[in-house]
Design a protein around this motif. Structure first.
Motif, PDB file in Angstrom:
ATOM      1  N   THR A  28      11.674  27.020 -32.387  1.00  0.00           N
ATOM      2  CA  THR A  28      12.942  26.570 -31.820  1.00  0.00           C
ATOM      3  C   THR A  28      13.406  27.508 -30.718  1.00  0.00           C
ATOM      4  O   THR A  28      13.102  28.698 -30.722  1.00  0.00           O
ATOM      5  N   THR A  29      14.135  26.934 -29.795  1.00  0.00           N
ATOM      6  CA  THR A  29      14.799  27.699 -28.742  1.00  0.00           C
ATOM      7  C   THR A  29      16.243  27.250 -28.698  1.00  0.00           C
ATOM      8  O   THR A  29      16.529  26.063 -28.532  1.00  0.00           O
ATOM      9  N   THR A  30      17.158  28.192 -28.881  1.00  0.00           N
ATOM     10  CA  THR A  30      18.583  27.903 -28.803  1.00  0.00           C
ATOM     11  C   THR A  30      19.140  28.582 -27.567  1.00  0.00           C
ATOM     12  O   THR A  30      18.932  29.771 -27.360  1.00  0.00           O
ATOM     13  N   TYR A  31      19.817  27.789 -26.749  1.00  0.00           N
ATOM     14  CA  TYR A  31      20.392  28.287 -25.501  1.00  0.00           C
ATOM     15  C   TYR A  31      21.882  28.003 -25.533  1.00  0.00           C
ATOM     16  O   TYR A  31      22.300  26.860 -25.743  1.00  0.00           O
ATOM     17  N   SER A  32      22.693  29.029 -25.366  1.00  0.00           N
ATOM     18  CA  SER A  32      24.142  28.823 -25.352  1.00  0.00           C
ATOM     19  C   SER A  32      24.724  29.461 -24.098  1.00  0.00           C
ATOM     20  O   SER A  32      24.198  30.430 -23.567  1.00  0.00           O
ATOM     21  N   PHE A  52      31.158  21.533 -24.705  1.00  0.00           N
ATOM     22  CA  PHE A  52      32.607  21.545 -24.869  1.00  0.00           C
ATOM     23  C   PHE A  52      33.338  21.813 -23.557  1.00  0.00           C
ATOM     24  O   PHE A  52      34.514  22.107 -23.572  1.00  0.00           O
ATOM     25  N   GLY A  53      32.647  21.734 -22.453  1.00  0.00           N
ATOM     26  CA  GLY A  53      33.277  22.011 -21.166  1.00  0.00           C
ATOM     27  C   GLY A  53      33.041  23.449 -20.742  1.00  0.00           C
ATOM     28  O   GLY A  53      32.247  23.718 -19.871  1.00  0.00           O
ATOM     29  N   MET A  54      33.740  24.388 -21.375  1.00  0.00           N
ATOM     30  CA  MET A  54      33.565  25.799 -21.024  1.00  0.00           C
ATOM     31  C   MET A  54      32.534  26.480 -21.901  1.00  0.00           C
ATOM     32  O   MET A  54      32.223  27.648 -21.706  1.00  0.00           O
ATOM     33  N   ALA A  55      31.994  25.773 -22.865  1.00  0.00           N
ATOM     34  CA  ALA A  55      30.957  26.315 -23.737  1.00  0.00           C
ATOM     35  C   ALA A  55      29.964  25.196 -24.042  1.00  0.00           C
ATOM     36  O   ALA A  55      30.345  24.036 -24.192  1.00  0.00           O
ATOM     37  N   ALA A  56      28.697  25.554 -24.082  1.00  0.00           N
ATOM     38  CA  ALA A  56      27.656  24.572 -24.385  1.00  0.00           C
ATOM     39  C   ALA A  56      26.611  25.226 -25.279  1.00  0.00           C
ATOM     40  O   ALA A  56      26.404  26.445 -25.237  1.00  0.00           O
ATOM     41  N   TYR A  57      25.952  24.392 -26.090  1.00  0.00           N
ATOM     42  CA  TYR A  57      24.997  24.884 -27.081  1.00  0.00           C
ATOM     43  C   TYR A  57      23.884  23.855 -27.208  1.00  0.00           C
ATOM     44  O   TYR A  57      24.143  22.669 -27.413  1.00  0.00           O
ATOM     45  N   SER A  58      22.642  24.306 -27.073  1.00  0.00           N
ATOM     46  CA  SER A  58      21.513  23.387 -27.142  1.00  0.00           C
ATOM     47  C   SER A  58      20.374  24.034 -27.920  1.00  0.00           C
ATOM     48  O   SER A  58      20.060  25.204 -27.715  1.00  0.00           O
ATOM     49  N   THR A  59      19.774  23.257 -28.827  1.00  0.00           N
ATOM     50  CA  THR A  59      18.601  23.717 -29.562  1.00  0.00           C
ATOM     51  C   THR A  59      17.494  22.698 -29.385  1.00  0.00           C
ATOM     52  O   THR A  59      17.705  21.507 -29.602  1.00  0.00           O
ATOM     53  N   LYS A  60      16.340  23.161 -28.963  1.00  0.00           N
ATOM     54  CA  LYS A  60      15.151  22.325 -28.814  1.00  0.00           C
ATOM     55  C   LYS A  60      14.079  22.856 -29.745  1.00  0.00           C
ATOM     56  O   LYS A  60      14.015  24.054 -30.013  1.00  0.00           O
ATOM     57  N   CYS A  61      13.221  21.969 -30.237  1.00  0.00           N
ATOM     58  CA  CYS A  61      12.137  22.424 -31.097  1.00  0.00           C
ATOM     59  C   CYS A  61      10.830  21.745 -30.706  1.00  0.00           C
ATOM     60  O   CYS A  61      10.823  20.700 -30.046  1.00  0.00           O
ATOM     61  N   CYS A  62       9.740  22.377 -31.113  1.00  0.00           N
ATOM     62  CA  CYS A  62       8.401  21.862 -30.837  1.00  0.00           C
ATOM     63  C   CYS A  62       7.490  22.333 -31.971  1.00  0.00           C
ATOM     64  O   CYS A  62       7.883  23.181 -32.771  1.00  0.00           O
ATOM     65  N   SER A  63       6.284  21.790 -32.033  1.00  0.00           N
ATOM     66  CA  SER A  63       5.455  22.068 -33.211  1.00  0.00           C
ATOM     67  C   SER A  63       4.033  22.528 -32.902  1.00  0.00           C
ATOM     68  O   SER A  63       3.155  22.415 -33.743  1.00  0.00           O
ATOM     69  N   THR A  64       3.791  23.058 -31.719  1.00  0.00           N
ATOM     70  CA  THR A  64       2.483  23.631 -31.407  1.00  0.00           C
ATOM     71  C   THR A  64       2.660  25.107 -31.061  1.00  0.00           C
ATOM     72  O   THR A  64       3.743  25.524 -30.644  1.00  0.00           O
ATOM     73  N   LEU A 119       3.157  28.570 -29.551  1.00  0.00           N
ATOM     74  CA  LEU A 119       3.720  29.107 -28.312  1.00  0.00           C
ATOM     75  C   LEU A 119       4.304  28.025 -27.406  1.00  0.00           C
ATOM     76  O   LEU A 119       4.340  28.176 -26.185  1.00  0.00           O
ATOM     77  N   CYS A 120       4.780  26.961 -28.007  1.00  0.00           N
ATOM     78  CA  CYS A 120       5.344  25.856 -27.230  1.00  0.00           C
ATOM     79  C   CYS A 120       6.773  26.143 -26.780  1.00  0.00           C
ATOM     80  O   CYS A 120       7.288  25.455 -25.899  1.00  0.00           O
ATOM     81  N   ASN A 121       7.422  27.166 -27.327  1.00  0.00           N
ATOM     82  CA  ASN A 121       8.796  27.471 -26.942  1.00  0.00           C
ATOM     83  C   ASN A 121       8.840  28.579 -25.885  1.00  0.00           C
ATOM     84  O   ASN A 121       9.670  29.468 -25.926  1.00  0.00           O
ATOM     85  N   PHE A 122       7.981  28.451 -24.905  1.00  0.00           N
ATOM     86  CA  PHE A 122       7.885  29.454 -23.831  1.00  0.00           C
ATOM     87  C   PHE A 122       9.140  29.485 -22.969  1.00  0.00           C
ATOM     88  O   PHE A 122       9.728  30.525 -22.739  1.00  0.00           O
TER      89      PHE A 122
END
Length: 126
Positions: free
Chosen positions: A49-53, A80-92, A94-97
């Motif tokens: 997973t990669t979480t970007y805020s 939320f306008g002045m704040a944002a939060y995103s999590t992406k995931c993958c299953s191979t 080193l896929c979260n480069f």
């Protein structure tokens, strides 16, 4: 020789596949370049997973990246306008480069909030 090959084939087919998922990991870093450490995930962890805020306004915007192994795939994308939060995931491996940096602060939402607040203040004052 045939018996040996049959036994070898049976052993290969019956053997459980070992987990060898590798992910990039980091915790609350400012830059994706600080997230290049690799880690062998536990057998029960099936996702990277990669979480970007991001939070702030204008030149005072701060970014944070967290990468790790995960048991589940908690994909989110909240703004939320002045704040944002995103999590992406993958299953191979080193896929979260790259960082999940597709989220941006939505200035239209911020402007709408300011205008709405002004309208409320003006209506109460009348």
């Amino acid at each position: 020789m045939k018996a040996f090959l049959v036994a070898l084939l049976a052993a290969v087919l019956c053997a459980q596949q070992a987990s060898s998922l590798f992910c990039y990991i980091c915790d609350n870093e400012h830059s994706n370049w600080n997230c290049m450490k690799t880690y062998k995930c536990e057998d029960h962890e099936k996702y990277c997973t990669t979480t970007y805020s991001t939070a702030g306004f204008g030149k005072d915007v701060g970014h944070r990246i967290t990468k790790k192994c995960s048991v589940d795939c908690p994909e989110t994308n909240v703004n939320f306008g002045m704040a944002a939060y995103s999590t992406k995931c993958c299953s191979t491996s080193l896929c979260n480069f790259s960082g999940a940096n597709s989220i941006r602060i939505n200035y239209a939402v911020v402007l709408l909030g300011i205008v709405g607040s002004l309208i409320c203040v003006l209506r109460v004052g009348l």
